[in-house]
Design a protein around this motif. Structure first.
Motif, PDB file in Angstrom:
ATOM      1  N   ALA A  66       0.741  -1.245   0.060  1.00  0.00           N
ATOM      2  CA  ALA A  66       0.058   0.100  -0.156  1.00  0.00           C
ATOM      3  C   ALA A  66       1.059   1.239  -0.072  1.00  0.00           C
ATOM      4  O   ALA A  66       0.513   2.238  -0.802  1.00  0.00           O
ATOM      5  N   MET A  67       1.815   1.027   0.884  1.00  0.00           N
ATOM      6  CA  MET A  67       2.777   2.324   0.883  1.00  0.00           C
ATOM      7  C   MET A  67       3.283   2.624  -0.491  1.00  0.00           C
ATOM      8  O   MET A  67       3.489   3.544  -0.960  1.00  0.00           O
ATOM      9  N   ALA A  68       4.072   1.413  -1.038  1.00  0.00           N
ATOM     10  CA  ALA A  68       4.648   1.747  -2.456  1.00  0.00           C
ATOM     11  C   ALA A  68       3.672   2.242  -3.559  1.00  0.00           C
ATOM     12  O   ALA A  68       3.924   3.077  -4.186  1.00  0.00           O
ATOM     13  N   GLY A  69       2.451   1.596  -3.458  1.00  0.00           N
ATOM     14  CA  GLY A  69       1.597   2.155  -4.469  1.00  0.00           C
ATOM     15  C   GLY A  69       0.996   3.666  -3.963  1.00  0.00           C
ATOM     16  O   GLY A  69       0.864   4.685  -4.854  1.00  0.00           O
ATOM     17  N   VAL A  70       0.986   4.112  -2.870  1.00  0.00           N
ATOM     18  CA  VAL A  70       0.717   5.429  -2.460  1.00  0.00           C
ATOM     19  C   VAL A  70       1.655   6.352  -2.858  1.00  0.00           C
ATOM     20  O   VAL A  70       1.525   7.327  -3.300  1.00  0.00           O
ATOM     21  N   LEU A  71       2.999   5.985  -2.589  1.00  0.00           N
ATOM     22  CA  LEU A  71       4.299   6.787  -2.821  1.00  0.00           C
ATOM     23  C   LEU A  71       4.257   7.005  -4.448  1.00  0.00           C
ATOM     24  O   LEU A  71       4.642   8.115  -4.886  1.00  0.00           O
ATOM     25  N   LEU A  72       3.992   5.823  -4.989  1.00  0.00           N
ATOM     26  CA  LEU A  72       3.788   5.805  -6.661  1.00  0.00           C
ATOM     27  C   LEU A  72       2.855   6.900  -7.107  1.00  0.00           C
ATOM     28  O   LEU A  72       3.136   7.665  -8.083  1.00  0.00           O
ATOM     29  N   ALA A  73       1.865   6.774  -6.649  1.00  0.00           N
ATOM     30  CA  ALA A  73       0.577   7.827  -6.974  1.00  0.00           C
ATOM     31  C   ALA A  73       1.137   9.264  -6.731  1.00  0.00           C
ATOM     32  O   ALA A  73       0.905   9.996  -7.657  1.00  0.00           O
ATOM     33  N   GLY A  74       1.906   9.387  -5.651  1.00  0.00           N
ATOM     34  CA  GLY A  74       2.343  10.801  -5.434  1.00  0.00           C
ATOM     35  C   GLY A  74       3.366  11.349  -6.584  1.00  0.00           C
ATOM     36  O   GLY A  74       3.401  12.344  -7.093  1.00  0.00           O
ATOM     37  N   GLU A  75       4.432  10.185  -6.982  1.00  0.00           N
ATOM     38  CA  GLU A  75       5.221  10.545  -7.936  1.00  0.00           C
ATOM     39  C   GLU A  75       4.569  10.768  -9.430  1.00  0.00           C
ATOM     40  O   GLU A  75       5.218  11.423 -10.078  1.00  0.00           O
ATOM     41  N   THR A  76       3.682  10.069  -9.609  1.00  0.00           N
ATOM     42  CA  THR A  76       2.905  10.095 -10.771  1.00  0.00           C
ATOM     43  C   THR A  76       2.120  11.569 -10.759  1.00  0.00           C
ATOM     44  O   THR A  76       2.134  12.354 -11.854  1.00  0.00           O
TER      45      THR A  76
END
Ligand SMILES: [Zn+2]
Length: 463
Positions: free
Chosen positions: A384-394
């Motif tokens: 979940a953290m990886a996906g949330v941070l990935l959304a942030g970078e997107t």
């Protein structure tokens, strides 16, 4: 997000009690399942639809093993209590202690879900560790993470404002699993986004029961259905998701920004072969979540960099051979697979991505001087953290709002076992000198470089 992660933690959480006032109208894009318009009813309905750990309304006499307070500061903080708060790009968690004063100044009206979702992963990580490895989480402490600055600072400036109507067309997601669904859920919950996004998943078996503990957009009733289709329906909103069942590299999608949430190096290699202008990647290992921003061609890393290909033979087959023939066969196996002895040893130790690796386990056991550290962690909060941070970078790439001095290509690491340590942060991520996929002498370099330059000039035109 907190409830969704807790209710998937089968084997760690046996029962959830919810204490939420009645009569709060629910805003759009808060809870992906259920239909009720009252927040409390909707939360209970949604968790029951996911159908893993049971939920009920809290009764006054209950004495929970662990209590989580969300955006509420209780009068006292008992030993196993957690207080979480998140706003904008920052989320924090305080354990058995009152939160620092600065935390209460954050703007809770900021609609961005990234900070609140980070806070949720911190809380659930602590619940896991309290049960699986209590010595890792003793004492009172408070820490947070700011996905904008990639530091623990609370941060209060207005950088990273996502404009209403931001169009995400031109993005594609490869891999609709644990990290991919967390990425989708975060964008779904971010108000004001628009555009059409292709989401691609090649797992022909579809949603399986083992995906439920980490796939944030999957329910038990979705088992057997195609992942991309299930996720697109669950995250229905202002973004037009285009589900595709199959491999990204054999599809006709030509995204300018490819978000990789695949979980094998072979898949990373295959999708890098299409050379989209920009690449982002999210991944996990043990209790560590990571994101990578790829490019610039010739300087920065690509999806294949530092990710040696897995051999066609399965790890289980390898282990069986070593068990039968003894360690003497290792050299021969490594030569046969074209990998180093060290890489082979790593593969033999890696029991699969939802369990802690034997190497880390051995390290933990040595550290604590006994062998009772449990072998398995359900790591839904890590993906979940990886996906949330990935959304942030997107979002950061799409709004072209990058502070000066931040490199084009970078890697961000968040390790839950030592969240306050200096492991966590952002680093320049140069290309792997031996990577064949982004070799500046290869013919593909020119294609990638021209696409990258087109992206960059369009971006500077926008800002
Ligand atoms: Zn590379």
């Amino acid at each position: 997000m907190t409830l969704s992660l807790l209710c998937r933690a089968e084997g760690v959480v046996s029962r959830i009690q919810l204490n939420c006032p009645e009569g709060i109208a629910i805003l759009p894009n808060v809870v992906p399942f259920g239909h009720a318009t009252d927040l409390r009813t909707r939360l209970v309905d949604a968790i029951r639809e996911i159908d893993i750990v049971p939920i009920e309304l809290a009764d006054d006499n209950a004495v929970p093993d662990c209590e989580i307070f969300i955006n509420t500061i209780p009068e006292s903080m008992p030993r196993s209590s957690i207080m979480i708060i998140g706003a904008g790009w920052w989320g924090g968690a305080a354990f058995a202690t009152q939160p620092p004063a600065a935390w209460t100044q954050v703007d809770l009206h900021n609609p961005l879900p990234i900070g609140p979702y980070i806070a949720a992963t911190l809380a659930v990580a602590d619940v896991y560790l309290q049960i699986r490895d209590p010595r890792a989480v003793t004492g009172s402490r408070a820490y947070g993470w700011n996905a904008w600055t990639c530091t623990s600072e609370v941060g209060s400036d207005t950088s990273g404002t996502v404009p209403l109507g931001l169009d995400l067309s031109g993005i594609a997601l490869a891999g609709v699993g644990a990290v991919g669904t967390a990425w989708m859920a975060t964008l779904w919950a971010t108000s004001g986004l628009s555009g059409s996004i292709a989401i691609v998943d090649s797992d022909a078996k579809g949603v399986s029961s083992s995906n439920l503990n980490r796939g944030l957009l999957f329910r038990r009733r979705d088992i057997g259905l195609q992942k991309a289709e299930v996720a697109a329906t669950a995250a229905k909103g202002t973004i037009d998701w285009r589900p595709i069942n199959g491999r990204f590299e054999s599809s006709d999608i030509r995204p300018s920004l490819l978000v990789s949430a695949v979980d094998t190096n072979t898949a990373r290699d295959a999708i890098q072969s299409r050379y989209p202008a920009r690449t982002l990647s999210g991944s996990t290992r043990d209790l560590r979540a990571e994101t990578m921003v790829g490019g610039r061609p010739g300087d920065g890393a690509c999806l294949r960099c530092y990710n040696p290909l897995e051999a066609e033979v399965s790890d289980a087959q390898l282990r069986a051979r070593v068990e039968q023939e003894g360690a003497g066969v290792l050299d021969e196996l490594a030569r046969g697979l074209g990998i180093s002895n060290e890489e082979l040893a790593n593969r033999l130790e890696a029991p699969g991505c939802d369990a802690i690796s034997d190497r880390l386990l051995a390290q933990l056991r040595a550290e604590y001087g006994d062998d009772t550290v449990p072998a398995r962690f359900a790591v839904g909060f890590t993906s979940a953290m990886a996906g949330v941070l990935l959304a942030g970078e997107t979002l950061r790439l799409m709004i072209h709002d990058e502070p000066d001095g931040i490199p084009d290509s970078k890697r961000v690491t968040f390790q839950f076992r030592r969240p306050e340590s200096s492991i966590n942060g952002r680093r320049v991520y140069p290309r792997d000198a031996v990577c064949p996929k982004c070799d500046p002498a290869a013919p593909s370099h020119e294609i990638w470089a021209s696409r990258y330059d087109r992206w960059t000039s369009k971006a500077s035109g926008k800002s």
